[in-house]
Design an enzyme around this catalytic site. Structure first.
Site, PDB file in Angstrom:
ATOM      1  N   TRP A  31     -36.484  22.725  22.099  1.00 11.61           N
ATOM      2  CA  TRP A  31     -36.075  23.904  22.870  1.00 11.61           C
ATOM      3  C   TRP A  31     -36.315  23.705  24.371  1.00 11.61           C
ATOM      4  O   TRP A  31     -37.378  23.252  24.785  1.00 11.61           O
ATOM      5  CB  TRP A  31     -36.842  25.136  22.420  1.00 11.61           C
ATOM      6  CG  TRP A  31     -36.784  25.531  20.978  1.00 11.61           C
ATOM      7  CD1 TRP A  31     -37.727  26.274  20.321  1.00 11.61           C
ATOM      8  CD2 TRP A  31     -35.756  25.286  20.009  1.00 11.61           C
ATOM      9  NE1 TRP A  31     -37.368  26.484  19.006  1.00 11.61           N
ATOM     10  CE2 TRP A  31     -36.163  25.879  18.792  1.00 11.61           C
ATOM     11  CE3 TRP A  31     -34.545  24.591  20.036  1.00 11.61           C
ATOM     12  CZ2 TRP A  31     -35.399  25.809  17.623  1.00 11.61           C
ATOM     13  CZ3 TRP A  31     -33.773  24.519  18.869  1.00 11.61           C
ATOM     14  CH2 TRP A  31     -34.195  25.131  17.695  1.00 11.61           C
ATOM     15  N   ASN A 151     -28.980  27.658  19.437  1.00 14.21           N
ATOM     16  CA  ASN A 151     -29.378  27.291  18.092  1.00 14.21           C
ATOM     17  C   ASN A 151     -28.779  28.259  17.079  1.00 14.21           C
ATOM     18  O   ASN A 151     -29.065  29.453  17.108  1.00 14.21           O
ATOM     19  CB  ASN A 151     -30.905  27.308  17.956  1.00 14.21           C
ATOM     20  CG  ASN A 151     -31.346  27.059  16.527  1.00 14.21           C
ATOM     21  OD1 ASN A 151     -30.958  26.079  15.904  1.00 14.21           O
ATOM     22  ND2 ASN A 151     -32.144  27.968  15.981  1.00 14.21           N
ATOM     23  N   GLU A 152     -27.903  27.733  16.222  1.00 15.92           N
ATOM     24  CA  GLU A 152     -27.322  28.459  15.095  1.00 15.92           C
ATOM     25  C   GLU A 152     -26.654  29.784  15.459  1.00 15.92           C
ATOM     26  O   GLU A 152     -26.959  30.838  14.907  1.00 15.92           O
ATOM     27  CB  GLU A 152     -28.381  28.686  14.010  1.00 15.92           C
ATOM     28  CG  GLU A 152     -28.959  27.408  13.460  1.00 15.92           C
ATOM     29  CD  GLU A 152     -29.899  27.592  12.288  1.00 15.92           C
ATOM     30  OE1 GLU A 152     -30.077  26.638  11.507  1.00 15.92           O
ATOM     31  OE2 GLU A 152     -30.458  28.706  12.133  1.00 15.92           O
ATOM     32  N   TYR A 232     -29.041  23.142   4.756  1.00 18.80           N
ATOM     33  CA  TYR A 232     -30.163  23.855   4.132  1.00 18.80           C
ATOM     34  C   TYR A 232     -29.758  24.370   2.753  1.00 18.80           C
ATOM     35  O   TYR A 232     -29.545  25.568   2.566  1.00 18.80           O
ATOM     36  CB  TYR A 232     -30.639  25.009   5.020  1.00 18.80           C
ATOM     37  CG  TYR A 232     -31.418  24.540   6.211  1.00 18.80           C
ATOM     38  CD1 TYR A 232     -32.638  23.888   6.049  1.00 18.80           C
ATOM     39  CD2 TYR A 232     -30.927  24.708   7.495  1.00 18.80           C
ATOM     40  CE1 TYR A 232     -33.352  23.427   7.142  1.00 18.80           C
ATOM     41  CE2 TYR A 232     -31.625  24.251   8.597  1.00 18.80           C
ATOM     42  CZ  TYR A 232     -32.849  23.611   8.407  1.00 18.80           C
ATOM     43  OH  TYR A 232     -33.553  23.157   9.490  1.00 18.80           O
ATOM     44  N   GLU A 272     -29.945  19.424  11.913  1.00 20.05           N
ATOM     45  CA  GLU A 272     -31.115  19.889  11.168  1.00 20.05           C
ATOM     46  C   GLU A 272     -30.861  19.652   9.688  1.00 20.05           C
ATOM     47  O   GLU A 272     -29.785  19.980   9.178  1.00 20.05           O
ATOM     48  CB  GLU A 272     -31.378  21.392  11.368  1.00 20.05           C
ATOM     49  CG  GLU A 272     -31.904  21.797  12.722  1.00 20.05           C
ATOM     50  CD  GLU A 272     -32.305  23.270  12.764  1.00 20.05           C
ATOM     51  OE1 GLU A 272     -32.609  23.858  11.684  1.00 20.05           O
ATOM     52  OE2 GLU A 272     -32.309  23.858  13.858  1.00 20.05           O
ATOM     53  N   TRP A 314     -35.499  18.191  10.148  1.00 17.55           N
ATOM     54  CA  TRP A 314     -36.240  19.401  10.516  1.00 17.55           C
ATOM     55  C   TRP A 314     -37.451  19.490   9.608  1.00 17.55           C
ATOM     56  O   TRP A 314     -37.314  19.710   8.431  1.00 17.55           O
ATOM     57  CB  TRP A 314     -35.359  20.644  10.348  1.00 17.55           C
ATOM     58  CG  TRP A 314     -36.054  21.899  10.781  1.00 17.55           C
ATOM     59  CD1 TRP A 314     -36.776  22.762  10.001  1.00 17.55           C
ATOM     60  CD2 TRP A 314     -36.111  22.425  12.106  1.00 17.55           C
ATOM     61  NE1 TRP A 314     -37.272  23.786  10.754  1.00 17.55           N
ATOM     62  CE2 TRP A 314     -36.890  23.602  12.052  1.00 17.55           C
ATOM     63  CE3 TRP A 314     -35.598  22.004  13.338  1.00 17.55           C
ATOM     64  CZ2 TRP A 314     -37.158  24.377  13.187  1.00 17.55           C
ATOM     65  CZ3 TRP A 314     -35.866  22.783  14.456  1.00 17.55           C
ATOM     66  CH2 TRP A 314     -36.630  23.953  14.372  1.00 17.55           C
TER      67      TRP A 314
END
Length: 379
Positions: A31, A151-152, A232, A272, A314
């Protein structure tokens, strides 16, 4: 950056870079934001903490020391470290009539907050900033591999995807025109949207089509240099560990690799991926199998000259930071089998060397006027 802001934990930054380098990892995504929260970089719109900036300086300089390049994310869709919800809080405090966190993407004042952060902090202060540790100006530092818009990003209030698409179109060009020397990516999870109904079969569930993402459409935007995808299965498919996670991972990766080749003409980075130790049925052997699956899929693409550009686990943690573990933490010094797999596969993969040649071909094909990275030979 948060670790580096505290002298008592600053050594953790060096530790995790050293361990990552020892197993052959070459790129770290982290970040470059912390909005309005503990040890905030941006304390309020366009108001910054110099001490935290110096902590970011240290992170960049340590990455350079260990020959690791950085993908730096500029904000978060989620409330961790502020992100989109914090921008909306700032807007409400300023008297704006906001009804949803998704107003971040459409309200002109909130857009201006983000652009001011990009311009005033990361690009005028940081880009033109001389790193207080390395004495290298950020805009001239090839340690920075790429900027990530968010992010996302999700915009559930507009399943059509138009609102998020417009935001990406505006911000990608904005970032690229301020900094044409570095690569830019979006930070997407990779869900397919309504513009490609034949692709939604690859989504992990029906909800994925309703969050405003549109993988192919989003990445056809001027100024985006490579595609980003997350993996994920334990969050999207089912929490309980099963072979279905492995099968999903294979099909999810292959679909995006093929789309990056056939529609986008750019590399795709699986930015990720991981599995949580908190999942029912979890064991380290399954994690190792998942990691090997990701690497093998990339290797298969690389052997064919395909668009599989790389992957980022991740997430790597230094020792003594269990209190921050979201379940996905990998401490290499405590995970010998995982370390061995990372080391073995990283030696087999040239994960990012193809990015600049892909970007050059894509840039020539698109015939846009955005400068090709002068760091391409180094990268």
């Amino acid at each position: 950056m948060v670790f580096a802001a505290d002298q008592s934990t600053r050594g953790k930054v060096s530790e995790v870079f050293r361990q990552a380098s020892s197993v052959g990892l070459t790129v770290c995504r982290t970040w470059a934001f912390n909005d309005g929260q503990y040890r905030a970089l941006q304390k309020s719109p366009s108001v910054y903490d110099e001490g935290v900036f110096k902590a970011l300086d240290f992170v960049v300089s340590e990455a350079k020391k260990y020959k690791i390049r950085l993908i730096l994310s500029l904000t978060n869709n989620w409330d961790a470290y502020g992100g989109k919800p914090q921008y909306v809080k700032w807007g409400k405090a300023a008297g704006l009539n906001l009804t949803s966190d998704d107003d971040f993407f459409s309200h002109p004042t909130l857009r201006s907050y983000y652009k001011a952060h990009v311009k005033a902090s990361v690009f005028n202060t940081v880009l033109n900033r001389v790193n207080t540790v390395s004495n290298i100006t950020y805009k001239d530092d090839p340690t920075i591999f790429a900027w990530e818009l968010m992010n996302e990003p999700r915009c559930t209030s507009d399943p059509s995807g138009d609102k998020l698409q417009e935001w990406i179109e505006e911000m990608a060009v904005y970032v690229k025109r301020i900094d044409p020397k570095h690569l830019v990516e979006i930070g997407l999870e990779g869900f397919y949207g309504i513009s490609t109904p034949n692709k939604t079969q690859f989504n992990p569930n029906t909800y994925a089509q309703q969050v405003g993402n549109d993988f192919i459409r989003n990445h056809q935007v001027l100024g985006i240099d490579f595609a980003s995808v997350h993996i994920y299965a334990d969050s999207w498919v089912s929490q309980a560990i099963s072979n279905a996670h492995i099968e999903f991972t294979k099909s999810w990766m292959q679909a995006h690799i093929e789309d990056a080749e056939n529609f986008l003409n750019m590399p795709v980075v699986f930015a990720e991926f991981g599995v949580s130790a908190k999942d029912p049925g979890y064991n380290s052997s399954f994690r190792d199998t998942l990691i090997s699956t990701v690497y093998k899929t990339l290797l298969d693409s690389t052997k064919k000259g395909g668009s599989g550009g790389g992957s980022l686990l991740w997430q790597l943690f230094p020792e003594g930071t269990d209190y921050m573990d979201d379940g996905y933490a990998v401490v290499l010094s405590k995970s010998p089998s995982t370390s061995n797999i990372l080391s073995l596969h990283s030696k087999r993969l040239v994960t990012f060397n193809s990015l600049c040649s892909w970007r050059c071909r894509w840039g020539c094909k698109k015939k846009h006027d955005l400068e090709v990275s002068p760091h391409q030979d180094e990268l």
